[in-house]
Write a protein that holds these residues in place. Structure first.
Motif, PDB file in Angstrom:
ATOM      1  N   GLY A 123      76.945  58.676  -0.809  1.00 55.89           N
ATOM      2  CA  GLY A 123      76.232  57.803  -1.734  1.00 55.89           C
ATOM      3  C   GLY A 123      76.556  56.349  -1.447  1.00 55.89           C
TER       4      GLY A 123
ATOM      5  N   CYS B  76      72.831  53.907  -9.079  1.00 59.35           N
ATOM      6  CA  CYS B  76      71.667  54.214  -9.924  1.00 59.35           C
ATOM      7  C   CYS B  76      71.213  52.960 -10.661  1.00 59.35           C
TER       8      CYS B  76
ATOM      9  N   THR C  92      68.507  62.130  -4.368  1.00 64.45           N
ATOM     10  CA  THR C  92      69.653  62.999  -4.593  1.00 64.45           C
ATOM     11  C   THR C  92      70.880  62.120  -4.846  1.00 64.45           C
ATOM     12  N   PHE C  93      72.045  62.766  -4.986  1.00 65.02           N
ATOM     13  CA  PHE C  93      73.267  62.042  -5.360  1.00 65.02           C
ATOM     14  C   PHE C  93      74.347  62.145  -4.289  1.00 65.02           C
TER      15      PHE C  93
ATOM     16  N   MET D 289      67.731  64.451  -7.938  1.00 60.87           N
ATOM     17  CA  MET D 289      67.532  63.288  -8.807  1.00 60.87           C
ATOM     18  C   MET D 289      66.062  63.169  -9.208  1.00 60.87           C
TER      19      MET D 289
ATOM     20  N   GLN E 289      70.026  64.054 -13.414  1.00 67.77           N
ATOM     21  CA  GLN E 289      70.625  64.822 -12.332  1.00 67.77           C
ATOM     22  C   GLN E 289      70.504  66.304 -12.679  1.00 67.77           C
TER      23      GLN E 289
ATOM     24  N   SER F 144      73.805  57.156  -4.689  1.00 67.00           N
ATOM     25  CA  SER F 144      72.840  58.037  -4.029  1.00 67.00           C
ATOM     26  C   SER F 144      72.783  57.743  -2.529  1.00 67.00           C
TER      27      SER F 144
ATOM     28  N   ALA G 189      66.928  57.927  -1.993  1.00 69.98           N
ATOM     29  CA  ALA G 189      66.078  57.893  -3.191  1.00 69.98           C
ATOM     30  C   ALA G 189      64.863  57.013  -2.936  1.00 69.98           C
TER      31      ALA G 189
END
Lengths: 280, 280
Positions: free
Chosen positions: B67, B71, B84-85, B92, B101, B117, B120
């Motif tokens: 990540g 966010c 995603t994370f 996500m 999540q 993340s 994204a």
């Protein structure tokens, strides 16, 4: 770093346009490392590491040649780059904020800000990595030499090579009429220029494989002589001596055309063979 | 498939021109069309039609799961999207400025702005085209129905479908440890969830073929229930009734990671088979 603060961007852009001295000074160091100093618009910090691109290479390959973005707008997004013009009328090269048109007649023209382009990629060039060339290298050797300088194959790079070339081979394409032929068919009739012992600058990009469809993976390079009388899309060269400057870019802004030519053209799913043929 | 409705485009263009006086009001309404009202940051006009993406799908396929973007930063660039994370810890989904999540345990969590993340794509969702679903459709039928609504196959679209689903099948993936396996190997052990007669929202994108390598060509859709208790990456569904909203986007801002995991991983040149297997 990761934040795109458009409010700041907009504010800074407005201030620049209005000629606010303090902002220009801050960005000048970074943006005007070229010789010219002619470019009035300097990039903001956010723009510095961003490649701004109009349209996608797949559209150009399919014959989407209607100009839409103006050269004035391109200059607002970068002082360095390449592309083509409305109707595919020659090769575009931007260096130190000046946009040049290398036409199929072999001549170089400075263009008006109102001229339009169907495809171009520009950035505010800032040297991150630099090296000099002391021994003669052909195009494959210099390509490998530059790739060794890149910190990662997963970023995008603006590449500037200024030097003496014992050999340079370029091409340009002629303006097309509708219905536009595909690029691979146009380049069959391209004008090819060869020069010996010329001095000038290579302007272009090295991009990762994942840009395939959007831009050209690997190298895409144009050339212009120091006296700005000749140049074009590079097909081959041998360099005797010179300087390599690399601008490492970690962001990419893609703007898609609004014109009917773009929006109605079927973009081929697999262009690799066409790209190879049209660009080399 | 190739159907292009220029009249809609023209109409939208005309409306924009005619409504120039109230552009600010229009975008304000649009940017805060969520129920939440929690998001303080609303998009500027430039951001409204821009999809902001962090990293490229080819990196995710190769196991680049570290990540990097927070966010909080994603929310500054959009109120709608997916990804995603850190460590690939679940799916996500961002809706109305809230990031959810969906973990492999099947539960849905609201995340802190400090969570990060590796991949994204978000945008400030603004409805450009809208239609309603009155008869039951399976996923292929709805996909075709939506594609008929798109003015051009050469732009990018954020897609929101709110409705009642007689069937919904989703998946999520578990957090990974280094050395990270490739995505195609992780999804072999994915958690799969099936729901009957559920109500919720599909959040995702339809993208042109030329994004291949950068994002997913065609559809990439996530789902969340209206009560925010379940969801995930969509594998299949049948919709009974609902509303389709499409946000047409003509610009795309790509930010590439700075972390070592991204910069040192070899990104495969041909990922089509892997993408197909990992995403479907």
């Amino acid at each position: 770093m990761k934040k795109i603060n458009f409010y700041i961007l907009l504010f800074v852009a407005l201030l620049s346009v209005l000629g606010a001295g303090c902002i220009n000074e801050q960005t000048e160091d970074v943006a005007s490392n070229g010789e010219s100093g002619e470019n009035e618009v300097t990039g903001t910090e956010t723009q510095i590491d961003t490649i701004y691109q109009f349209s996608v290479i797949d559209a150009l390959l399919e014959g989407v040649y209607d100009g839409e973005i103006t050269c004035g707008e391109l200059k607002e997004n970068g002082d360095f780059g390449l592309g083509t013009f409305d109707n595919l009328d020659g090769e575009m090269l931007e260096l130190d904020g000046v946009i040049y048109q290398v036409k199929a007649d072999g001549n170089v023209y400075e263009v008006q800000d109102t001229e339009t382009s169907p495809f171009a990629a520009v950035t505010f060039f800032e040297t991150d990595i630099q090296d000099s060339i002391k021994t003669e290298m052909n195009s494959q050797e210099l390509a490998a030499f530059i790739e060794d300088m890149l910190p990662s194959q997963n970023l995008m790079y603006a590449v500037k090579v200024t030097g003496n070339f014992s050999y340079m081979k370029t091409r340009s394409v002629a303006a097309q009429e509708k219905p536009y032929p595909r690029l691979v068919d146009v380049t069959k009739d391209q004008s090819v220029f060869e020069f010996n012992d010329t001095e000038g600058t290579i302007v272009g990009y090295w991009m990762p494989e994942f840009v395939n469809g959007i831009n050209v993976p690997g190298y895409h390079l144009h050339f212009i002589t120091t006296d700005r009388t000749a140049g074009g899309h590079i097909l081959d060269y041998t360099i005797s001596s010179g300087t390599i400057e690399i601008d490492s870019c970690d962001s990419f802004y893609l703007e898609l055309p609004e014109n009917e030519n773009y929006q109605s053209t079927g973009l081929s799913a697999d262009n690799e063979a066409d790209l190879e043929e049209a660009e080399n």
